[in-house]
Design an enzyme around this catalytic site. Sequence first.
Site, PDB file in Angstrom:
ATOM      1  N   ASP A   8      15.252 -79.975   3.677  1.00 40.36           N
ATOM      2  CA  ASP A   8      14.169 -79.573   4.099  1.00 40.36           C
ATOM      3  C   ASP A   8      12.840 -78.992   2.847  1.00 40.36           C
ATOM      4  O   ASP A   8      12.959 -78.741   1.943  1.00 40.36           O
ATOM      5  CB  ASP A   8      14.836 -77.479   4.555  1.00 40.36           C
ATOM      6  CG  ASP A   8      15.467 -77.735   5.839  1.00 40.36           C
ATOM      7  OD1 ASP A   8      15.336 -78.539   6.819  1.00 40.36           O
ATOM      8  OD2 ASP A   8      16.160 -76.648   6.267  1.00 40.36           O
ATOM      9  N   ASP A 127      16.361 -75.899  19.395  1.00 42.79           N
ATOM     10  CA  ASP A 127      16.503 -74.263  18.393  1.00 42.79           C
ATOM     11  C   ASP A 127      16.802 -73.005  19.128  1.00 42.79           C
ATOM     12  O   ASP A 127      15.998 -72.865  19.522  1.00 42.79           O
ATOM     13  CB  ASP A 127      15.541 -74.164  17.021  1.00 42.79           C
ATOM     14  CG  ASP A 127      15.640 -75.932  16.422  1.00 42.79           C
ATOM     15  OD1 ASP A 127      16.624 -76.413  16.403  1.00 42.79           O
ATOM     16  OD2 ASP A 127      14.572 -76.290  16.276  1.00 42.79           O
TER      17      ASP A 127
END
EC number: 5.3.1.16
Length: 238
Positions: A8, A127
């Site tokens: 990330d 998600d």
Amino acid sequence: MTILPAIDLKDGEAVRLTKGLMESAKVYSSQPWELVKRFEELGAEWVHLVDLNGAFAGEPKNLEQIEKIRQNCSVKLELGGGIRDEATIKRYLDLGIDRVILGSIAVKDPEFVKAMAAKYPVVVGIDAIDGYVAVEGWGEVSEMKATDLAKAFADAGVEAIICTDVGRDGTLGGVNVDFTLDIARASGIPTIASGGVRDDSDLAALAVTDEVAGVIIGKAFYEGTIDLEEVMKVYGNG
């Protein structure tokens, strides 16, 4: 089962979040490309990249680091975070990204995603928080069930679906196998598990079914609860 190590990107650094909260970011490297190179050396075929700043801003925010990763590493790269239009998709593919992940836009404009999947290598990112789709960098929860969104792309030509249980992401609390299988069965599309992977037992639980195409490993690598080189040998890479 493909093992996809994850990075990330936040403010140019490689970080991991807990439950998607930006304020929880723990920095693991100020040179993300070096981590990607390490993954490549350990045998990874794919690396999963997320532009966290971009996910919240709705536009690319870590381009310099993404370019540096591509220039220094030959591993295949999938990238998500803030990709909302065709121009951004083309920009990343021209940069050498191998496939793009469309998340928030898949909820808001599924027809756009289907159109893009017909032209480009596209992965849909789903998600979920308590079974409902989270968008805008997980800052909002929609009224759509994750399985319903998965069904919407059943015949759309997307390369894969990445499903993340946000409540488990970055917690090392164990992967949500049932959620992953629900998404795989609803869509009929190769499905990649994400969120909460802790150790080899999670990989073993996912590997018992051919419905799971891959698994994303993040904090488990960084915190040393998984030996990435070893699991590459055990599970292969695809």
